[in-house]
Scaffold this active site. Structure first.
Site, PDB file in Angstrom:
ATOM      1  CG  PHE A  43     -62.796  -1.260 -58.804  1.00  0.00           C
ATOM      2  CD1 PHE A  43     -63.513  -0.869 -59.922  1.00  0.00           C
ATOM      3  CD2 PHE A  43     -62.630  -0.338 -57.774  1.00  0.00           C
ATOM      4  CE1 PHE A  43     -64.060   0.408 -60.029  1.00  0.00           C
ATOM      5  CE2 PHE A  43     -63.170   0.942 -57.869  1.00  0.00           C
ATOM      6  CZ  PHE A  43     -63.889   1.315 -58.996  1.00  0.00           C
TER       7      PHE A  43
ATOM      8  N   GLY B  37     -54.249  -1.473 -58.750  1.00  0.00           N
ATOM      9  CA  GLY B  37     -54.947  -2.207 -59.798  1.00  0.00           C
ATOM     10  C   GLY B  37     -56.249  -1.537 -60.170  1.00  0.00           C
TER      11      GLY B  37
ATOM     12  CG  HIS C 114     -72.447   6.347 -54.845  1.00  0.00           C
ATOM     13  ND1 HIS C 114     -72.716   7.370 -53.962  1.00  0.00           N
ATOM     14  CD2 HIS C 114     -71.125   6.466 -55.161  1.00  0.00           C
ATOM     15  CE1 HIS C 114     -71.613   8.084 -53.775  1.00  0.00           C
ATOM     16  NE2 HIS C 114     -70.645   7.557 -54.480  1.00  0.00           N
TER      17      HIS C 114
ATOM     18  CG  ASP D 175     -58.261   3.486 -55.419  1.00  0.00           C
ATOM     19  OD1 ASP D 175     -58.292   3.704 -56.648  1.00  0.00           O
ATOM     20  OD2 ASP D 175     -59.078   3.977 -54.625  1.00  0.00           O
TER      21      ASP D 175
END
Length: 339
Positions: free
Chosen positions: A231, A229, A249, A203
């Protein structure tokens, strides 16, 4: 609030639906004021609750009366006590949703919903039009709201983790990468239930740096590598399973494909992608909860809840193939492999 309104005229039933917004704000106020914590030791008269919460007693009485009508409190004369439902708003309750309730009543969330009609007209997320910034930019500029939001998301995840870990067999994986895994609650539960597995918590750097207490409390810190990091840029390679819990979502199809494309690039030939999501039923839908979550994603983040068919298409366009969906309570595990 009456549970069965079927005998009422249509205008009265519509009024009941509209009053749901008022009720949600009342529950949020009960949470924000710390009413449940004040009543944790047992029943108290209104004056004592007011003293404990720093509120105006006659006005507090009006709020407590509404909370009793909603089933959060028991009312006897001017004395109130927590019900089982009300205990869920205590800050120290194992299943507390206090911060989630506070979040739903803050202007950041509440005001964004005033833009729903415009969002439906335009297809655009309401939050930037209402607040002048994306939800992520807004949270970055309002650290006090970010604190509530982070706690709210942690609380919401508690009810998801145990059913998912019980429903899906993680025992086949030696290395589990939790992408966007926050402070590691899900990964900690997975590794605690599967002593032969190691994990990577991935994360933002400032988020994973706060994962130590959770991982140590679960006794799994020595089996987890913390990696910071983004994503949208890259995902750590080498995992047997890549878990994304309530990540996809938050994003529209284009950005979701970007995330999933990075996961696919990191995925081995025999690896699995595991999306933990509330899958939107086609029909029938027993309750409106997931469809309301879908609207909240539209209003706040620009994402969406997806049906099984929509997940299949999204995964296919990301170079992945849906293999099965494993129900796990409120959320399911949407499993995929390389196409």
């Amino acid at each position: 609030m009456p549970s069965d309104t079927s005998g009422l005229p249509a205008p009265a039933r519509v009024l009941q639906l509209l009053a749901g917004g008022w009720l949600a704000q009342a529950v949020s106020a009960v949470a924000e004021l710390g009413v449940a914590d004040a009543l944790a030791g047992g029943p108290l008269p209104v004056a004592d609750v007011a003293a404990a919460t720093g509120t105006h007693a006659p006005t507090l009485h009006r709020l407590l009366r509404t909370a009793a009508d909603a089933g959060l409190l028991d009312e006897t004369d001017d004395t109130f006590a927590l019900t089982e439902l009300g205990h869920a708003l205590r800050d120290d309750s194992p299943g507390s949703l206090r911060n989630f309730a506070i979040w739903t009543g803050l202007p950041a969330e509440r005001a964004a919903w005033t833009g729903l009609a415009d969002a439906v007209r335009t297809g655009r997320t309401a939050f930037p039009d209402v607040h002048g910034a994306s939800v992520w930019e807004y949270l970055g500029e309002h650290p006090d709201v970010l604190t509530v939001f982070d706690k709210a998301m942690t609380e919401a995840s508690r009810g998801i983790i145990a059913p998912v870990v019980a429903a899906y067999d993680f025992g086949a994986f030696r290395s589990v990468v939790d992408v966007g895994g926050g402070r590691g609650a899900l990964l900690a539960a997975v590794l605690a239930a599967n002593p032969g597995a190691n994990g990577v918590l991935y994360d933002r750097p400032e988020v994973v740096s706060e994962a130590e207490p959770t991982l140590r409390a679960a006794g799994v810190r020595d089996r987890v590598r913390l990696t910071g990091g983004d994503f949208f840029d890259t995902v750590p390679a080498g995992g047997d399973a890549y878990v994304l819990s309530n990540i996809i979502h938050d994003w529209d199809d284009e950005l979701s494909r970007r995330i999933l494309g990075n996961v696919r690039s990191a995925l081995g030939d025999d690896g699995r992608v595991l999306l933990v999501e509330a899958v939107l039923p086609d029909r029938p839908r027993p309750t409106p909860t997931v469809s309301l979550m879908d609207l909240d994603m539209l209003v706040v983040a620009g994402g969406k809840q997806r049906t099984a068919g929509e997940f299949e298409v999204l995964l296919e366009k990301s170079g992945l193939r849906l293999t099965r969906i494993v129900p796990g309570g409120h959320c399911s595990v949407v499993e995929a492999v390389r196409a």
